[in-house]
Design an enzyme around this catalytic site. Structure first.
Site, PDB file in Angstrom:
ATOM      1  N   TYR A  75     -15.126 -20.778 -17.594  1.00  0.00           N
ATOM      2  CA  TYR A  75     -14.723 -20.211 -16.064  1.00  0.00           C
ATOM      3  C   TYR A  75     -13.066 -20.655 -15.975  1.00  0.00           C
ATOM      4  O   TYR A  75     -12.582 -21.628 -15.935  1.00  0.00           O
ATOM      5  CB  TYR A  75     -15.569 -21.266 -15.049  1.00  0.00           C
ATOM      6  CG  TYR A  75     -16.929 -20.985 -15.153  1.00  0.00           C
ATOM      7  CD1 TYR A  75     -17.548 -20.148 -15.678  1.00  0.00           C
ATOM      8  CD2 TYR A  75     -17.650 -22.100 -14.511  1.00  0.00           C
ATOM      9  CE1 TYR A  75     -18.910 -19.952 -15.852  1.00  0.00           C
ATOM     10  CE2 TYR A  75     -18.903 -21.917 -14.566  1.00  0.00           C
ATOM     11  CZ  TYR A  75     -19.508 -21.011 -14.959  1.00  0.00           C
ATOM     12  OH  TYR A  75     -20.973 -20.897 -14.997  1.00  0.00           O
TER      13      TYR A  75
ATOM     14  N   SER B 205     -26.240 -18.203  -8.764  1.00  0.00           N
ATOM     15  CA  SER B 205     -26.271 -17.057  -7.834  1.00  0.00           C
ATOM     16  C   SER B 205     -27.504 -17.224  -7.069  1.00  0.00           C
ATOM     17  O   SER B 205     -28.201 -16.183  -6.683  1.00  0.00           O
ATOM     18  CB  SER B 205     -26.199 -15.906  -8.816  1.00  0.00           C
ATOM     19  OG  SER B 205     -25.095 -15.702  -9.417  1.00  0.00           O
TER      20      SER B 205
ATOM     21  N   LEU C 275     -27.092 -12.690   0.312  1.00  0.00           N
ATOM     22  CA  LEU C 275     -28.171 -13.254   1.154  1.00  0.00           C
ATOM     23  C   LEU C 275     -27.487 -14.012   2.386  1.00  0.00           C
ATOM     24  O   LEU C 275     -28.289 -14.502   3.039  1.00  0.00           O
ATOM     25  CB  LEU C 275     -29.198 -14.079   0.245  1.00  0.00           C
ATOM     26  CG  LEU C 275     -29.876 -13.494  -0.513  1.00  0.00           C
ATOM     27  CD1 LEU C 275     -30.801 -14.352  -1.420  1.00  0.00           C
ATOM     28  CD2 LEU C 275     -31.021 -12.545   0.061  1.00  0.00           C
TER      29      LEU C 275
ATOM     30  N   ALA D  58     -27.341 -14.790  -4.240  1.00  0.00           N
ATOM     31  CA  ALA D  58     -27.086 -13.544  -4.741  1.00  0.00           C
ATOM     32  C   ALA D  58     -25.802 -13.125  -4.599  1.00  0.00           C
ATOM     33  O   ALA D  58     -25.320 -12.221  -4.195  1.00  0.00           O
ATOM     34  CB  ALA D  58     -27.887 -12.444  -4.328  1.00  0.00           C
ATOM     35  N   GLN D  59     -24.736 -14.294  -5.052  1.00  0.00           N
ATOM     36  CA  GLN D  59     -23.360 -13.892  -4.863  1.00  0.00           C
ATOM     37  C   GLN D  59     -22.731 -13.454  -3.384  1.00  0.00           C
ATOM     38  O   GLN D  59     -21.883 -12.611  -3.278  1.00  0.00           O
ATOM     39  CB  GLN D  59     -22.877 -13.045  -6.028  1.00  0.00           C
ATOM     40  CG  GLN D  59     -23.202 -13.236  -7.329  1.00  0.00           C
ATOM     41  CD  GLN D  59     -22.882 -12.343  -8.286  1.00  0.00           C
ATOM     42  OE1 GLN D  59     -22.210 -11.432  -8.299  1.00  0.00           O
ATOM     43  NE2 GLN D  59     -23.367 -12.343  -9.769  1.00  0.00           N
TER      44      GLN D  59
END
Length: 366
Positions: free
Chosen positions: A97, A252, A259, A255-256
Site C-alpha cells: 500500500y 471494502s 454505500l 463498497a469503496q
C-alpha cells in the site's frame, strides 16, 4: 483491503532504516467496552469489532485522485487519532500500500508507524494493534521470503512485532512455503496471529490444515465483502470460516464509499472507481440506498453506519472501512454499540440481491 490486481506484480520493495522500537501497552485513556471486542479466530488475540483499513494512505495509483501532499497526510493522521478516540484501536495495512510496488507516494506502513510513534509519545498507555500483509510475488519463494518481508515491514512500522500477519493473496506457486513462513513468524514471536487474504474455500482449508499440524490456528481470511458484494456467502468462504473458527475480515465493507449514499447517477466516484460504480449501476442501487437511509433515520444513524452494522450482524465478520480523514473515522465508530433487527438484515440482503454484483478481486478464484 484489496490491491488492484493489474499492478500486483509490478513492484519493487523499498527499505527504511530501523528506528526506535515501540511496544504497545494497555490504555486507561480510551475505554473499550468488552462487548465491542472480538476474539480473532482460534488465536488469543482480541480486537475491536471494527478495524480501520489503511489502503489509501500514501496511495496514488487508485486513491487520492492520483496525488499525495502534506494536506492529505495530515488528514490521514487525523483519521488515525480519531479512530482511537472513537474506540477503534486496530489498523490494517500492507507492504504494497502506497509503496513503489504500486506506484505510490509513501508506504502506508511507514505512515502508520510514524502515527503510532507520535501518538504514543503523547499517550504512552494507548493500546494499538497492527495487521499487515505479505505480497506473494512470483519471485518470492520459500518460508524465508515471508520472514524477510515481515522484518522489512516491522522496520517500516518501527515495531518489534505485529498482532496479525497475512498473506495478501495466494501465490501462483509456493503457497506451502508461505504458510510455513507464517508458522515460523508465530514461533519466533514476530506476530501474535496469522491469516490469509483473498483465499478461496479450497485454499482456506489447505492453509488451515497445514498450520494446524503445528498447533497454530489460522486466525482470519480477509476478503471483499459488503451488502453489494456477497460472493463470500456464495462461494463457500463465509461458511468455511464459520465452520473452522476463522474470522472473516471484510475489506471494502461500504463498497469503496458507494454505500455511504454520497454517490448518485449524476455524481459517480472519481478515478478507477467510476469504471466500476457507473451511473447505470448506481441507478439500479437507488432502492437499496434509499432503504438504508430510512433505516438509519430510525436509529439516528448514517447510511455508512447501517452498512457496517449489517456486516457485523452476520456474525464472525469484522469490517475494516478505510478512513482518509477524522470525520470518516468518527462516523465508523458509530457503527458499534447497537444492532439492526434480523428482519432489517434480511430485508437489506433481499434488496441488494436485485442489483448486479460488482467486480471483485481476481485472486479469489486462484
Amino acid at each position: 483491503m484489496a490491491l488492484q490486481f493489474s499492478s500486483a506484480c509490478n513492484f519493487a520493495l523499498s527499505h527504511h532504516r530501523k528506528g526506535e522500537r515501540i511496544r504497545a501497552v494497555a490504555s486507561d485513556k480510551v475505554k473499550i467496552q468488552e462487548d465491542n471486542l472480538v476474539k480473532l479466530g482460534g488465536s488469543d488475540l482480541k480486537l475491536t469489532k471494527l478495524g480501520i483499513g489503511a489502503w489509501s494512505w500514501g496511495d496514488t495509483s487508485y486513491w487520492n485522485d492520483f496525488e499525495w501532499d502534506d494536506r492529505k497526510m495530515k488528514a490521514c493522521k487525523n483519521a488515525f487519532d480519531a479512530s482511537i478516540d472513537s474506540g477503534i484501536t486496530w489498523f490494517d495495512t500492507a507492504e504494497v500500500y502506497g509503496s513503489r510496488f504500486s506506484f505510490g507516494a509513501i508506504n502506508s506502513e511507514t505512515l502508520l508507524g510514524r502515527f503510532i510513534k507520535e501518538r504514543k509519545q503523547k499517550y504512552p498507555e494507548d493500546e494499538i494493534a497492527v495487521a499487515t500483509k505479505f505480497a506473494a510475488l512470483p519471485w518470492r519463494l520459500g518460508r524465508q521470503s515471508v520472514l524477510s518481508a515481515l522484518k522489512d515491514s516491522l522496520s517500516r512500522l518501527e515495531l518489534d512485532s505485529v498482532e496479525l500477519y497475512q498473506l495478501h493473496w495466494p501465490g501462483i506457486w509456493g503457497n506451502e512455503g508461505y504458510i510455513d513462513g507464517l508458522g515460523d513468524a508465530v514461533e519466533q514471536g514476530l506476530v501474535k496471529a496469522v491469516g490469509v487474504s483473498n483465499y478461496s474455500e479450497k485454499r482456506l482449508r489447505e492453509a488451515y490444515k497445514q498450520l494446524k499440524k503445528r498447533g497454530i490456528p489460522l486466525a482470519s481470511n480477509q476478503v471483499n465483502y459488503s451488502l453489494i458484494y456477497r460472493i463470500p456467502e456464495e462461494n463457500g468462504v463465509k461458511a468455511t470460516c464459520d465452520e473452522l473458527g476463522i474470522s472473516l475480515i471484510a475489506y471494502s465493507p461500504i463498497a469503496q464509499g458507494v454505500l455511504t449514499g454520497k454517490y448518485t447517477p449524476q455524481n459517480i466516484p472519481t478515478g478507477p472507481r467510476g469504471n466500476i460504480y457507473t451511473a447505470e449501476f448506481l441507478t439500479e442501487l437507488q432502492p437499496l440506498l434509499n432503504r438504508i437511509n430510512e433505516i438509519g433515520q430510525n436509529y439516528n444513524k448514517t447510511p455508512t453506519q447501517v452498512a457496517l452494522n449489517w456486516l457485523i450482524a452476520q456474525d464472525n465478520v469484522i469490517p475494516i472501512p478505510g478512513a482518509k480523514n477524522a470525520e470518516q473515522a468518527k462516523e465508523f465508530g458509530g457503527a458499534l454499540g447497537w444492532s439492526l433487527t434480523s428482519d432489517e438484515v434480511n430485508e437489506l440482503r433481499d434488496l441488494a440481491s436485485k442489483s448486479k454484483p460488482v467486480i471483485g478481486f481476481p485472486a479469489e478464484k486462484l
